[in-house]
Design a protein around this motif. Structure first.
Motif, PDB file in Angstrom:
ATOM      1  N   PHE A  22      23.046 -10.276  20.755  1.00  0.00           N
ATOM      2  CA  PHE A  22      21.608 -10.022  20.654  1.00  0.00           C
ATOM      3  C   PHE A  22      21.297  -9.048  19.521  1.00  0.00           C
ATOM      4  O   PHE A  22      20.356  -9.237  18.764  1.00  0.00           O
ATOM      5  N   TRP A  23      22.110  -7.984  19.395  1.00  0.00           N
ATOM      6  CA  TRP A  23      21.887  -7.028  18.307  1.00  0.00           C
ATOM      7  C   TRP A  23      22.139  -7.672  16.955  1.00  0.00           C
ATOM      8  O   TRP A  23      21.460  -7.361  15.974  1.00  0.00           O
ATOM      9  N   ALA A  24      23.134  -8.556  16.883  1.00  0.00           N
ATOM     10  CA  ALA A  24      23.391  -9.249  15.614  1.00  0.00           C
ATOM     11  C   ALA A  24      22.180 -10.077  15.212  1.00  0.00           C
ATOM     12  O   ALA A  24      21.794 -10.112  14.040  1.00  0.00           O
ATOM     13  N   LEU A  25      21.555 -10.732  16.179  1.00  0.00           N
ATOM     14  CA  LEU A  25      20.337 -11.492  15.889  1.00  0.00           C
ATOM     15  C   LEU A  25      19.186 -10.573  15.497  1.00  0.00           C
ATOM     16  O   LEU A  25      18.431 -10.862  14.567  1.00  0.00           O
ATOM     17  N   ALA A  26      19.052  -9.454  16.190  1.00  0.00           N
ATOM     18  CA  ALA A  26      17.949  -8.533  15.914  1.00  0.00           C
ATOM     19  C   ALA A  26      18.094  -7.880  14.551  1.00  0.00           C
ATOM     20  O   ALA A  26      17.099  -7.622  13.872  1.00  0.00           O
ATOM     21  N   TRP A  83      20.855  -1.953  29.725  1.00  0.00           N
ATOM     22  CA  TRP A  83      19.724  -1.417  28.997  1.00  0.00           C
ATOM     23  C   TRP A  83      19.880  -1.662  27.496  1.00  0.00           C
ATOM     24  O   TRP A  83      18.906  -1.939  26.798  1.00  0.00           O
ATOM     25  N   ALA A  84      21.096  -1.548  27.007  1.00  0.00           N
ATOM     26  CA  ALA A  84      21.330  -1.778  25.585  1.00  0.00           C
ATOM     27  C   ALA A  84      21.034  -3.229  25.219  1.00  0.00           C
ATOM     28  O   ALA A  84      20.441  -3.507  24.169  1.00  0.00           O
ATOM     29  N   SER A  85      21.423  -4.163  26.088  1.00  0.00           N
ATOM     30  CA  SER A  85      21.114  -5.574  25.842  1.00  0.00           C
ATOM     31  C   SER A  85      19.618  -5.822  25.886  1.00  0.00           C
ATOM     32  O   SER A  85      19.084  -6.595  25.086  1.00  0.00           O
ATOM     33  N   SER A  86      18.934  -5.156  26.797  1.00  0.00           N
ATOM     34  CA  SER A  86      17.478  -5.310  26.880  1.00  0.00           C
ATOM     35  C   SER A  86      16.799  -4.775  25.622  1.00  0.00           C
ATOM     36  O   SER A  86      15.847  -5.366  25.105  1.00  0.00           O
ATOM     37  N   MET A  87      17.298  -3.667  25.100  1.00  0.00           N
ATOM     38  CA  MET A  87      16.738  -3.130  23.858  1.00  0.00           C
ATOM     39  C   MET A  87      16.982  -4.083  22.691  1.00  0.00           C
ATOM     40  O   MET A  87      16.161  -4.191  21.780  1.00  0.00           O
ATOM     41  N   ALA A  88      18.103  -4.781  22.713  1.00  0.00           N
ATOM     42  CA  ALA A  88      18.378  -5.762  21.657  1.00  0.00           C
ATOM     43  C   ALA A  88      17.375  -6.905  21.716  1.00  0.00           C
ATOM     44  O   ALA A  88      16.907  -7.386  20.679  1.00  0.00           O
ATOM     45  N   GLY A  93      12.466  -9.527  19.356  1.00  0.00           N
ATOM     46  CA  GLY A  93      11.027  -9.788  19.381  1.00  0.00           C
ATOM     47  C   GLY A  93      10.290  -9.030  18.288  1.00  0.00           C
ATOM     48  O   GLY A  93       9.391  -9.563  17.636  1.00  0.00           O
ATOM     49  N   TRP A  94      10.688  -7.787  18.051  1.00  0.00           N
ATOM     50  CA  TRP A  94      10.042  -6.990  17.014  1.00  0.00           C
ATOM     51  C   TRP A  94      10.315  -7.579  15.627  1.00  0.00           C
ATOM     52  O   TRP A  94       9.424  -7.635  14.779  1.00  0.00           O
ATOM     53  N   SER A  95      11.559  -8.014  15.390  1.00  0.00           N
ATOM     54  CA  SER A  95      11.886  -8.637  14.099  1.00  0.00           C
ATOM     55  C   SER A  95      11.076  -9.904  13.885  1.00  0.00           C
ATOM     56  O   SER A  95      10.579 -10.151  12.779  1.00  0.00           O
ATOM     57  N   LEU A  96      10.933 -10.701  14.932  1.00  0.00           N
ATOM     58  CA  LEU A  96      10.131 -11.922  14.805  1.00  0.00           C
ATOM     59  C   LEU A  96       8.667 -11.593  14.554  1.00  0.00           C
ATOM     60  O   LEU A  96       8.003 -12.255  13.752  1.00  0.00           O
ATOM     61  N   LEU A  97       8.158 -10.563  15.223  1.00  0.00           N
ATOM     62  CA  LEU A  97       6.779 -10.154  15.008  1.00  0.00           C
ATOM     63  C   LEU A  97       6.554  -9.694  13.568  1.00  0.00           C
ATOM     64  O   LEU A  97       5.573 -10.073  12.925  1.00  0.00           O
ATOM     65  N   LEU A  98       7.474  -8.897  13.036  1.00  0.00           N
ATOM     66  CA  LEU A  98       7.356  -8.445  11.651  1.00  0.00           C
ATOM     67  C   LEU A  98       7.450  -9.606  10.671  1.00  0.00           C
ATOM     68  O   LEU A  98       6.733  -9.648   9.675  1.00  0.00           O
TER      69      LEU A  98
END
Length: 108
Positions: A22-26, A83-88, A93-98
């Motif tokens: 997930f972090w790699a995608l984010a 929690w770390a996975s949830s933050m990812a 979502g934030w990257s997609l929004l930007l």
């Protein structure tokens, strides 16, 4: 009883690897800047044209996964793996929004 685990420690937990993915995608979009410079440097390298695309894809995937794994391990240590996975996921979502907002600004 004997244990047949290949990997021990925090890397044996599946939540760590899910979170790293997930972090790699984010973080893939923010990492694309240095990868663009690497792509330009490949143009002047002796690597044949057919191999450049493979080198670029492999290096971008390895970079994103390594940064994702380190980020997941750091946030898992401070917050816990779930929690770390949830933050990812929030980061994705934030990257997609930007990305979408940047496309809207270019069109308008």
């Amino acid at each position: 009883m004997q244990s047949y685990e290949v990997i021990g420690g925090p890397l044996a937990e599946p939540a760590i690897w899910r979170g790293a993915l997930f972090w790699a995608l984010a973080l893939y979009i923010p990492l694309s800047g240095p990868l663009a410079r690497f792509e330009k440097s490949l143009e002047s390298s002796p690597v044949p044209e057919s191999g450049r695309q493979g080198v670029l894809i492999a290096s971008s995937l390895l970079l994103a996964m390594a940064v994702g794994l380190v980020t997941q391990l750091v946030f898992s240590w401070t917050l816990g793996p779930e929690w770390a996975s949830s933050m990812a996921l929030i980061g994705i979502g934030w990257s997609l929004l930007l990305l979408l907002s940047d496309n809207v600004q270019e069109d308008g």
